[in-house]
Write an enzyme that holds these catalytic residues in place. Structure first.
Site, PDB file in Angstrom:
ATOM      1  CD  GLU A  95       2.297   4.178   8.099  1.00  0.00           C
ATOM      2  OE1 GLU A  95       1.216   4.152   8.724  1.00  0.00           O
ATOM      3  OE2 GLU A  95       2.504   3.471   7.104  1.00  0.00           O
ATOM      4  CG  HIS A 124       4.169   1.206   3.619  1.00  0.00           C
ATOM      5  ND1 HIS A 124       3.681   2.344   3.007  1.00  0.00           N
ATOM      6  CD2 HIS A 124       3.250   0.878   4.569  1.00  0.00           C
ATOM      7  CE1 HIS A 124       2.547   2.700   3.577  1.00  0.00           C
ATOM      8  NE2 HIS A 124       2.256   1.827   4.524  1.00  0.00           N
ATOM      9  CG  HIS A 165      -0.380   5.669   3.907  1.00  0.00           C
ATOM     10  ND1 HIS A 165      -1.516   4.897   3.891  1.00  0.00           N
ATOM     11  CD2 HIS A 165       0.494   5.035   4.727  1.00  0.00           C
ATOM     12  CE1 HIS A 165      -1.348   3.839   4.668  1.00  0.00           C
ATOM     13  NE2 HIS A 165      -0.130   3.915   5.186  1.00  0.00           N
ATOM     14  CD  GLN A 187      -1.063  -0.446   3.716  1.00  0.00           C
ATOM     15  OE1 GLN A 187      -1.109   0.329   4.668  1.00  0.00           O
ATOM     16  NE2 GLN A 187      -1.785  -1.567   3.661  1.00  0.00           N
ATOM     17  NE  ARG A 202      -6.721  -3.149   1.376  1.00  0.00           N
ATOM     18  CZ  ARG A 202      -8.029  -2.970   1.463  1.00  0.00           C
ATOM     19  NH1 ARG A 202      -8.755  -2.838   0.361  1.00  0.00           N
ATOM     20  NH2 ARG A 202      -8.624  -2.926   2.631  1.00  0.00           N
TER      21      ARG A 202
END
Length: 325
Positions: free
Chosen positions: A117, A175, A99, A97, A195
């Site tokens: 993150e 990642h 982001h 996936q 995804r």
């Protein structure tokens, strides 16, 4: 009003999850599998709840809405947490996936935040790996073809993972957390995930889970990624406690804090007026005393400390992630 309070998480039963968050962290959430617990969250997709003190029974989001000063001067004007903290139990591989960053999310996702993150590995099996970017420069056509014929993993960089590792995953980095990893995640307050590949797995509805290839192609960094290396970490000691910086970015700072007090000793701790803090207990147990009120904490507990808090006195043997907003 500036005393810490204990949080209770929401849980997620994603198909790749396991049992460890209930078995080892005693979450008591009736989901199977239990893939994630959203420990400190004001996100509507997974709110946290206050289970101690004056605000017991309220959603954390409601407490912050009533008292935005709890976020601190750094976040003046906000009425929600800018970050989100999770535990993740990956019994199986997570999907590959990516982001979006803040700019893309703001423009294309109704003003939402992007998602950068950090992962701190609490445990991992001997052969656990994670996906971190591409092995070499590629392009959209090659990625699309690899998704179609099931060969995408050959293009991706896979990195061995062990306990106590940390990884910073900037928005745009393709990642995936690998099977066998138990992870604490600190991230922007966002639930935007695109995804690319999900191993053709079928969900509870009997259908393959949705992919978001078009959006992913717009935000993914398709250049080769250097292999992530563990940063130099220096433990700094004072009486009863040791700490080290794990990660600092524009969204959060994260320290590992190890408390080990003897019978008559204690560690003093507080949040200043600039920002809130969150103590995520990843091992051990003890007691936090604030203004004469005692709060027991155990492995897996998450404690919110409002900005400009009263002085806390911590006693016990425990390891925390000390997250600063």
């Amino acid at each position: 009003m500036t005393k810490p309070f204990l949080l209770k998480p929401s849980g997620k039963d994603y198909l790749w999850g396991g049992r460890r968050l209930n078995d080892e962290f005693e979450k008591g959430i009736e989901l199977s599998p239990l893939a994630e617990t959203w420990e400190c969250s004001t996100h509507p997709d997974g709110p946290s709840y206050v289970v101690s003190g004056e605000f017991m029974g309220l959603e954390l989001a409601e407490v912050i809405c009533r008292h935005p000063e709890f976020l601190g001067r750094r976040h003046a004007g906000l009425k929600e947490l800018p970050i989100l903290i999770k535990f993740i139990d990956a019994r199986q591989d997570l999907s590959v996936q990516v982001h979006p960053d803040d700019a893309y999310a703001k423009e294309h996702e109704n003003g939402q935040r992007g998602k950068t993150e950090m992962w701190y590995v609490l445990d991992a099996k001997k052969d656990t790996k994670l996906v971190y970017g591409f092995r070499k420069d590629t392009d959209q056509q090659a990625v699309r073809e690899a998704i179609e014929d099931g060969s995408l993993m050959k293009l991706l960089q896979q990195v061995p993972v062990k306990k106590d590792d940390l990884f910073f995953i900037e928005a745009g980095t393709v990642h995936a957390i690998g099977a066998g990893a138990l992870v604490a995640e600190i991230q922007e307050n966002s639930n935007l995930t695109y995804r690319l590949y999900d191993y053709n797995r079928v969900g509870k509805d009997g259908r393959k889970r949705e992919l978001h290839v078009e959006k992913a192609m717009q935000v993914a960094d398709l250049k080769s990624s250097s292999e992530p290396r563990q940063p130099l970490r220096v433990l700094r000691y004072r009486q009863g406690v040791a700490s080290e910086l794990l990660c600092r970015c524009k969204y959060f700072e994260v320290y590992r804090m190890i408390v080990n007090t003897e019978r008559r000793r204690e560690v003093y701790y507080r949040a200043d007026e600039l920002g809130f803090r969150v103590l995520l207990c990843v091992n051990g147990c003890g007691v936090i005393d604030c203004a004469g009120e005692a709060m027991n904490f155990y492995k897996g507990d998450c404690i919110f400390v409002p900005a400009d808090s009263e002085m806390l006195r911590i006693h016990g043997q425990a390891q925390f992630l000390d997250v600063r907003g």
